[in-house]
Write a protein that holds these residues in place. Structure first.
Motif, mmCIF file in Angstrom:
data_model
loop_
_atom_site.group_PDB
_atom_site.id
_atom_site.type_symbol
_atom_site.label_atom_id
_atom_site.label_comp_id
_atom_site.label_asym_id
_atom_site.label_seq_id
_atom_site.Cartn_x
_atom_site.Cartn_y
_atom_site.Cartn_z
ATOM 1 N N ALA A 63 0.854 -1.188 0.000
ATOM 2 C CA ALA A 63 0.000 0.000 0.000
ATOM 3 C C ALA A 63 0.890 1.238 0.000
ATOM 4 N N ILE A 64 0.688 2.094 -0.990
ATOM 5 C CA ILE A 64 1.409 3.374 -1.047
ATOM 6 C C ILE A 64 0.524 4.428 -0.401
ATOM 7 N N THR A 65 1.043 5.073 0.624
ATOM 8 C CA THR A 65 0.236 5.983 1.431
ATOM 9 C C THR A 65 0.735 7.423 1.293
ATOM 10 N N ASP A 66 -0.096 8.335 1.823
ATOM 11 C CA ASP A 66 0.206 9.777 1.849
ATOM 12 C C ASP A 66 0.194 10.362 0.432
ATOM 13 N N GLY A 67 0.400 11.647 0.330
ATOM 14 C CA GLY A 67 0.405 12.312 -0.963
ATOM 15 C C GLY A 67 -0.973 12.347 -1.620
ATOM 16 N N GLU A 68 -0.981 12.705 -2.905
ATOM 17 C CA GLU A 68 -2.217 12.773 -3.689
ATOM 18 C C GLU A 68 -2.377 11.520 -4.526
ATOM 19 N N GLU A 204 12.809 -12.338 2.767
ATOM 20 C CA GLU A 204 13.460 -11.106 3.242
ATOM 21 C C GLU A 204 14.130 -10.369 2.078
ATOM 22 N N THR A 205 14.757 -11.132 1.184
ATOM 23 C CA THR A 205 15.373 -10.508 0.004
ATOM 24 C C THR A 205 14.314 -9.809 -0.846
ATOM 25 N N ALA A 206 13.186 -10.472 -1.027
ATOM 26 C CA ALA A 206 12.105 -9.882 -1.829
ATOM 27 C C ALA A 206 11.577 -8.605 -1.182
ATOM 28 N N ILE A 207 11.399 -8.630 0.127
ATOM 29 C CA ILE A 207 10.874 -7.456 0.835
ATOM 30 C C ILE A 207 11.869 -6.301 0.763
ATOM 31 N N LEU A 228 5.260 3.512 2.394
ATOM 32 C CA LEU A 228 4.984 2.169 1.877
ATOM 33 C C LEU A 228 4.657 1.239 3.037
ATOM 34 N N THR A 229 3.538 0.551 2.931
ATOM 35 C CA THR A 229 3.120 -0.425 3.934
ATOM 36 C C THR A 229 3.045 -1.791 3.296
ATOM 37 N N LEU A 230 3.580 -2.808 3.989
ATOM 38 C CA LEU A 230 3.549 -4.171 3.475
ATOM 39 C C LEU A 230 2.833 -5.078 4.465
ATOM 40 N N ASN A 448 0.739 -8.799 16.182
ATOM 41 C CA ASN A 448 -0.104 -8.133 17.168
ATOM 42 C C ASN A 448 -1.427 -7.695 16.546
ATOM 43 N N GLU A 449 -2.312 -7.162 17.370
ATOM 44 C CA GLU A 449 -3.655 -6.811 16.904
ATOM 45 C C GLU A 449 -3.624 -5.741 15.817
ATOM 46 N N GLU A 450 -2.739 -4.768 15.972
ATOM 47 C CA GLU A 450 -2.668 -3.688 14.978
ATOM 48 C C GLU A 450 -2.223 -4.229 13.618
ATOM 49 N N GLU A 451 -1.220 -5.115 13.625
ATOM 50 C CA GLU A 451 -0.743 -5.695 12.379
ATOM 51 C C GLU A 451 -1.813 -6.582 11.742
ATOM 52 N N ALA A 452 -2.525 -7.342 12.569
ATOM 53 C CA ALA A 452 -3.601 -8.195 12.048
ATOM 54 C C ALA A 452 -4.720 -7.349 11.454
ATOM 55 N N ARG A 453 -5.036 -6.229 12.099
ATOM 56 C CA ARG A 453 -6.089 -5.347 11.594
ATOM 57 C C ARG A 453 -5.675 -4.740 10.247
ATOM 58 N N LEU A 454 -4.407 -4.311 10.157
ATOM 59 C CA LEU A 454 -3.917 -3.750 8.899
ATOM 60 C C LEU A 454 -3.957 -4.799 7.789
ATOM 61 N N ASP A 455 -3.551 -6.029 8.106
ATOM 62 C CA ASP A 455 -3.578 -7.099 7.113
ATOM 63 C C ASP A 455 -5.008 -7.328 6.620
#
Length: 777
Positions: A63-68, A204-207, A228-230, A448-455
């Motif tokens: 996910a590409i975040t921020d900006g227009e 890890e190499t791919a990320i 950038l969010t992964l 954690n819960e935040e990461e699971a929610r984002l996923d």
């Protein structure tokens, strides 16, 4: 350094360097393979393959975040180009309309090989009239947007048939020509790595490549300030491994510093403090090397558990330095080493049973413990005496010894109240037995819960289908597997019509078996015959046959076209759909057909209804979540049985060595009570037990047996030995530090060991002092 000391040091150094070489060349993993069986059932085999090589584990969401929106779209397109050029990804999708047009053109070009509607009746006069009439009516509907640009080439609507037959026709939202989140605030991409999900290094190499490509893309288009969010299984595995590594390092540093501080207060000389580290180093290196040699891959949970053995490994050197100083080496070996040896043997008996596990993760814990404890004991017995030389006695002041006596007297007055409390705790735990154990494997996840929610949010943005329910078919080759998928698909179509399932995915939609393609080609009429039928079929419709020359030409070309192959789909998203759902195995090919539950049924699929429908097709229906729950249940049950077997082994070893029912009872009673009180304490704290708590309880018995054996031995000596009780106090403190610091971890498996063994070691010592008979000297 004298010759025996030098020889002992060189032998230790050589063995340690060899172990380090093996350890450093082992592969470390933090994926769910830890919980997979070595001999799975057919259903579990599918689960194993999906977790190791399945498309779901190779999927990463970006996910590409921020900006227009315009800026995010520009970076999305540039990032897409960079990732495709890297060669590390099987597929990179961002919803770019140009690329979707290419997939649409591929569908159009091969529609007569792909359309499930193609049958002999499709091109009769009546069939043509009905199909073309439906298409004309569709032109006025919203779906007409898809059909109108190529209506005269496809008047029977074969492309529409293809699209409406897809199991998950929903697509992500679009902004500025690329995929976007539902709220339009993120540009979305989905990639599939070329490396398997179980290959944490490859993930890890791919990320890292993705992150670098994102920075380069933003720089290339001259845009800054975007984020950038992964998310995805590979991201979680890499993140988990990094978190475990970092916490093991930090917590080991904390516990080691605390232990060294305690040893400095006791010894007040650097030499015994430094030498006390040798059993620790030896135990950790031997444990990792043994697991690396036996399994090739060392799980992060195993390393985390093994790091806690610092506390137990230092016990042996503590016993040596504190007990041998006043009496000398020969007397220590004669009077004290047999007790230490018996304690080590009980630990080996306890953890040796884990080697019998059918789950590699559990067996790894057993092997690590055996190798680590054994190496630490051997170094204490055969290396430390040569390197330590003459040891100045650690004086235990009479006041301290008298204080210990008074404390033991006070503790032994509490025997009956403690027994009564243990009885109450046992009854309470029995009544709460259904609430003691955590039934879900997710409790061991580092997410954690935040990461699971984002996923979950990213999956919803990308309209990613639920892959909980699968039908799996097999064949000796890909062609046979695709044919089997078509047979199963015909039964699944009936379930869709009956409303049992909402739909399903199948690679045979984009790559039908050649037999199916030949049958569809045989249903296509000759051009002259088709033209005559069109004249008759269109008599009552507002369409002239003369406008359908392109349609007739395409039919003629399809009649002589070779069968569609996987190579024809190369580079398209259709190839991804095929590759994601087909798997080449040693014994042949497997095809996965994910099922989509209906919303009316709360996204649940009635398993027996599906199994009944698939009877005779060779299709195997699997509820992945259900299989995972059953797998964890069997894992936990096996761990309980093996742990009980380990405890039984410890008791048998004690019975064989002590040869007195009374002594065995007094030595083992504190261990049983310690386990009861630790379980009760964890339950009071709201902790539901899981696998690693169980291993911690086994470790309490193994460690606690050392304390009860020393109390038993001290009670039978002709003269007092204050070093015994002092050394046990120091050993308990260092053990509690080594394991207790893990309670600070945010990794559930490490925290569970810390919460269990840290307090358990102290409770074991107090109960040993309380119930083992007092010395008669």
């Amino acid at each position: 350094m004298k010759s025996p000391a030098l020889r002992a040091f060189l032998i230790w150094l050589a063995a340690t360097l060899i172990g380090l070489f093996i350890a450093l060349n082992s592969r470390f993993s933090a994926d769910m393979s830890f919980f997979l069986p070595s001999k799975p059932t057919p259903e579990q085999q599918v689960l194993v393959e999906q977790l190791k090589t399945g498309a779901v584990t190779r999927m990463l969401m970006l996910a590409i975040t921020d900006g227009e929106a315009r800026q995010r779209a520009a970076v999305s397109r540039e990032l897409h180009r960079h990732l495709v050029d890297s060669g590390l990804f099987v597929s990179v999708q961002n919803g770019d309309s140009k690329r979707l047009d290419a997939d649409r053109d591929l569908l159009i070009a091969h529609r007569y090989q792909l359309s499930p509607a193609i049958a002999p009746g499709r091109f009769t006069v009546d069939g043509l009239r009905s199909a073309i009439a439906d298409s004309i009516g569709m032109l006025a509907s919203p779906a007409g947007v898809l059909l109108k640009p190529f209506f005269t080439r496809d008047p029977t609507g074969e492309v529409v048939e293809l699209l409406t037959g897809l199991g998950n026709p929903r697509q992500p939202a679009s902004r500025e020509g690329v995929w976007a989140s539902r709220d339009g605030e993120r540009a979305m991409l989905i990639v599939q790595t070329r490396t398997d999900g179980a290959d944490t290094d490859g993930q890890e190499t791919a990320i890292n490549t993705i992150r670098q490509a994102f920075d380069n893309s933003a720089q290339a288009v001259g845009i800054s300030g975007l984020g950038l969010t992964l998310s995805g299984p590979g991201h979680f595995a890499v993140q988990s491994r990094g978190k475990i590594k970092q916490e093991i390092f930090t917590l080991s540093l904390i516990s080691s510093t605390a232990i060294i501080f305690v040893l400095a207060l006791v010894y007040r000389r650097p030499r015994p403090i430094v030498l006390s580290l040798l059993p620790i180093i030896s135990g950790i290196v031997a444990g990792v090397a043994a697991v690396g040699l036996a399994y090739g891959t060392v799980f992060g949970i195993t390393v985390g558990f093994g790091a806690a053995l610092i506390g137990e490994s230092v016990d042996y050197s503590t016993y040596y330095f504190m007990q041998s100083g006043r009496l000398g080496l020969a007397t220590w070996r004669e009077r004290f080493w047999p007790t230490i040896h018996l304690g080590v043997t009980t630990s080996i008996c306890g953890f040796g049973c884990l080697l019998l596990s059918g789950f590699p993760g559990l067996a790894q814990l057993g092997l690590y413990s055996l190798a680590g404890v054994g190496a630490a004991a051997l170094v204490t017995r055969y290396t430390l005496p040569h390197l330590a030389g003459s040891i100045a006695p650690v004086n235990v002041s009479p006041r301290i010894d008298q204080g210990i006596d008074r404390a033991i007297d006070w503790l032994q007055k509490l025997r009956w109240p403690v027994l009564a409390l243990a009885l109450v705790a046992t009854v309470w735990l029995a009544s709460e037995r259904d609430e003691l154990w955590h039934p879900d494997l997710s409790v061991l996840s580092t997410v954690n819960e935040e990461e699971a929610r984002l996923d979950g949010d990213l999956r919803a943005d990308l309209e990613a289908p639920d892959s909980r329910y699968l039908v799996v078919v097999n064949g000796p080759d890909r062609e046979a597997a695709l044919a089997a998928a078509e047979r199963a698909g015909r039964e699944l179509d009936k379930l869709v019509e009956a409303g049992v399932i909402a739909g399903y995915d199948s690679p045979a939609r984009f790559l039908p078996s050649q037999a199916t393609q030949f049958a569809r080609r045989a249903a296509l009429p000759e051009p002259d015959q088709l033209r005559q039928r069109l004249e008759t079929a269109l008599a009552d419709l507002p369409l002239s046959a003369s406008r359908l020359d392109a349609f007739i030409a395409d039919i003629a070309a399809a009649r002589t076209a070779p069968p569609l192959t996987r190579d024809d789909l190369a580079g398209s998203n259709l190839a991804l759909a095929v590759d994601a759902l087909t798997l080449q195995r040693k014994q042949g090919w497997s095809v996965m057909l994910p099922l989509h539950p209906t919303e009316d049924a709360d996204f649940y699929i009635p398993t027996e209804r599906v199994r009944t429908a698939l009877a005779g097709t060779g299709g195997l229906f699997i509820d992945l979540k259900g299989e995972f729950d059953k797998l964890y249940g069997s894992y936990l049950s096996e761990a309980i049985v093996l742990s009980l077997a380990g405890v039984a082994g410890i008791l048998l070893m004690l019975a064989w060595s002590l040869r007195s029912p009374r002594r065995v009872a007094t030595v083992t009673l504190p261990l049983i009570l310690a386990v009861i009180f630790v379980i009760a304490g964890l339950h009071l704290l709201g902790e539901r037990l899981h696998l690693l708590h169980l291993i911690g309880l086994l470790l309490i018995v193994a460690v606690g047996s050392n304390y009860t054996l020393f109390f038993d031995r001290d009670a039978r000596q002709p003269e007092p030995a204050p070093e015994i009780r002092a050394s046990m106090g120091i050993a308990t403190l260092t053990t509690a530090m080594g394991f207790g610091t893990l309670a600070l971890s945010s990794v559930p498996v490490l925290k569970a060991v810390g919460l269990t063994v840290g307090p358990g070691a102290i409770i074991s010592l107090l109960l040993a002092a309380m119930f083992v008979p007092r010395s008669q000297h």
